[in-house]
Design an enzyme around this catalytic site. Structure first.
Site, PDB file in Angstrom:
ATOM      1  N   LYS A 150      37.813  11.352  11.920  1.00 28.19           N
ATOM      2  CA  LYS A 150      38.744  11.507  10.798  1.00 28.19           C
ATOM      3  C   LYS A 150      38.469  12.738   9.946  1.00 28.19           C
ATOM      4  CE  LYS A 150      40.514   6.851  10.096  1.00 28.19           C
ATOM      5  NZ  LYS A 150      39.854   6.058  11.166  1.00 28.19           N
ATOM      6  N   GLU A 186      45.863   7.089   0.889  1.00 26.87           N
ATOM      7  CA  GLU A 186      45.840   5.628   0.971  1.00 26.87           C
ATOM      8  C   GLU A 186      44.806   5.273   2.028  1.00 26.87           C
ATOM      9  OE1 GLU A 186      47.969   7.292   2.981  1.00 26.87           O
ATOM     10  OE2 GLU A 186      47.229   6.309   4.804  1.00 26.87           O
ATOM     11  N   SER A 195      35.427   7.654  19.522  1.00 18.77           N
ATOM     12  CA  SER A 195      35.980   8.125  18.244  1.00 18.77           C
ATOM     13  C   SER A 195      35.042   7.951  17.059  1.00 18.77           C
ATOM     14  CB  SER A 195      37.303   7.412  17.958  1.00 18.77           C
ATOM     15  OG  SER A 195      37.143   6.006  18.007  1.00 18.77           O
TER      16      SER A 195
HETATM   17  C1  LIG Z   1      40.453   5.188  12.043  1.00 18.56           C
HETATM   18  C2  LIG Z   1      39.765   5.090  13.339  1.00 18.56           C
HETATM   19  C3  LIG Z   1      40.478   4.943  14.553  1.00 18.56           C
HETATM   20  C4  LIG Z   1      41.963   4.760  14.604  1.00 18.56           C
HETATM   21  O1  LIG Z   1      42.711   5.804  14.071  1.00 18.56           O
HETATM   22  P1  LIG Z   1      43.520   6.828  15.001  1.00 18.56           P
HETATM   23  O2  LIG Z   1      44.370   7.586  14.054  1.00 18.56           O
HETATM   24  O3  LIG Z   1      44.308   6.019  15.982  1.00 18.56           O
HETATM   25  O4  LIG Z   1      42.517   7.665  15.688  1.00 18.56           O
HETATM   26  C5  LIG Z   1      39.784   4.933  15.738  1.00 18.56           C
HETATM   27  N1  LIG Z   1      38.423   5.034  15.765  1.00 18.56           N
HETATM   28  C6  LIG Z   1      37.706   5.157  14.627  1.00 18.56           C
HETATM   29  C7  LIG Z   1      36.227   5.264  14.736  1.00 18.56           C
HETATM   30  C8  LIG Z   1      38.344   5.193  13.388  1.00 18.56           C
HETATM   31  O5  LIG Z   1      37.609   5.310  12.276  1.00 18.56           O
END
Ligand SMILES: *Cc1c(COP(=O)(O)O)cnc(C)c1O
Length: 393
Positions: free
Chosen positions: A89, A111, A377
């Site tokens: 993010k 938000e 992610s």
């Molecule tokens: C917020 C988040 C997501 C989901 O958000 P996307 O916009 O779909 O990427 C996925 N993995 C992690 C670790 C997150 O913090």
């Protein structure tokens, strides 16, 4: 045909800017300027320098040997979990804070649902010394105390949304109301590839650093820029958009999108938008979303807070509709098992969102010489209590 955005702000039939008239000047200012600003050499320089020295990029592309042996295929993990603040993010919030500065804004609003985007926004506001206001549902504030504390430590003001179900959509309404009232000095940092055009495209372009790095890292390790498969989890879809971005129109590369099935796609407790969603408008864009027959947005459910979203970004709606991407829905149970598996096999504790992507290997068989690149992610520190409760650790 391209799977990327067109000049009108659409991916196929999805996207656009369906916004109240009072928001038009704000969105129009951004739409008019964002590509020009992103193309400025000084912007690129500052963005890349912060990604390198503050975020810690490039994130490694790690060959997961023991995981590969278990599934008899070649698995690489793109380590977004190693970024500062623990997930992808931050790539987007760094880009947007630099955009806000160049637009002359001195106040940031955002938000947040689970608080991850709120923390990433509060982080870059601290970095730049800019005022930060985060709207968060009252229920979420109670559920996500550690992230609320992080935001406060970083100097942000957290304002509870007290209306409706007191969760993410109510926080979004409050943020939009604030933006309408403060059109000149305020930038609204949206946290995924959702919202009115140009947000989905702007966020995708900030996250595209992920696939840009995959290309050169894979070339070095495998002698080709092209994996056989790309895998990412989809909440709103920003980490997935970043993973796919430079491969969207390269159909030699297969794309897999993993959604949260919650307790099961047909259980009524799910967030599998592609299967359950219908066309509609959410947060200012035309996309697929979970809704009742009379068009009320359905409350989604997933064990993973980051995938607990009733829509998907318009890029992903189009990837689904055209068949360019294969969508797979993974239950809470299967995700949690896959997450624990990665801990034992590779010594990496993944975010529960990423664990959904990892569960793909139990659901689909890959060939021994397939190259599968999976976007990890985020890291699992934020999910420790969930893992503890689930596995009774
Ligand atoms: C917020 C988040 C997501 C989901 O958000 P996307 O916009 O779909 O990427 C996925 N993995 C992690 C670790 C997150 O913090």
């Amino acid at each position: 045909m391209s799977y990327n955005i067109n000049e009108k702000g659409y991916y196929g039939e999805f996207g656009g800017a369906y916004i109240p008239e009072m928001l038009y000047p704000n969105v129009e200012e951004l739409r008019h300027n964002y590509l020009k600003i992103m193309a400025e050499p000084s912007f690129q320089e500052e963005f890349n320098a912060l990604l390198k020295d503050y975020v810690g990029r490039p994130s490694p592309l790690y060959f997961a040997k023991r995981l590969s042996e278990k599934y008899n295929t070649k698995i690489y993990l793109k380590r977004e979990d190693l970024n500062h603040t623990g997930a992808h993010k931050i790539n987007n919030t760094i880009g947007q804070i630099l955009m806000a500065k160049r637009l002359g804004k001195n106040r940031i609003i955002a938000e947040t649902g689970a608080g991850q985007h709120g923390v990433a926004t509060a982080t870059v506001c601290a970095l730049m010394g800019i005022e930060c206001i985060v709207y968060m549902g009252e229920i979420d504030i109670a559920r996500q105390a550690p992230n609320v504390a992080r935001m406060k430590m970083l100097g942000a003001t957290v304002i509870p949304a007290l209306s409706g179900s007191r969760t993410l959509k109510d926080a979004t309404n409050e943020a939009i109301r604030d933006w309408i009232n403060n059109p000149v000095d305020t930038h609204y940092i949206i946290g995924s590839v959702v919202g009115p055009h140009p947000y989905p495209d702007m966020v995708a372009k900030f996250q595209a650093v992920v696939s840009e790095e995959i290309k050169s890292q894979l070339l070095e390790k495998e002698g080709t820029e092209d994996p056989t498969y790309l895998v990412a989890c989809v909440g709103g879809g920003s980490n997935a958009a970043g993973t796919y971005y430079h491969y969207l129109d390269n159909e030699a590369v297969n794309i897999i999108a993993v959604e949260a099935a919650g307790l099961g796609v047909d259980s009524g407790e799910s967030a599998a938008t592609s299967v359950l969603g219908k066309e509609g408008i959410i947060h200012g864009s035309k996309t697929l979303l979970m809704q009742t027959n009379d068009g009320q947005i359905t409350e989604p459910y997933s064990i993973s807070a980051g995938l607990d979203y009733p829509g998907v970004g318009p890029m992903h709606a189009n990837l689904y509709k055209t068949g360019r991407a294969e969508f797979i829905a993974i239950t809470d149970d299967d995700a949690m098992k896959a997450g624990l598996d990665l801990c034992k096999l590779e010594g990496i504790i993944p975010a529960i969102e990423s664990s959904h992507a990892l569960a793909v290997f139990e659901h689909k068989t890959f060939k021994p010489d397939d190259i599968v690149v999976l976007n990890l992610s985020g890291r699992g520190d934020k999910d420790l209590q969930n893992y503890i409760d689930y596995f009774k650790l």
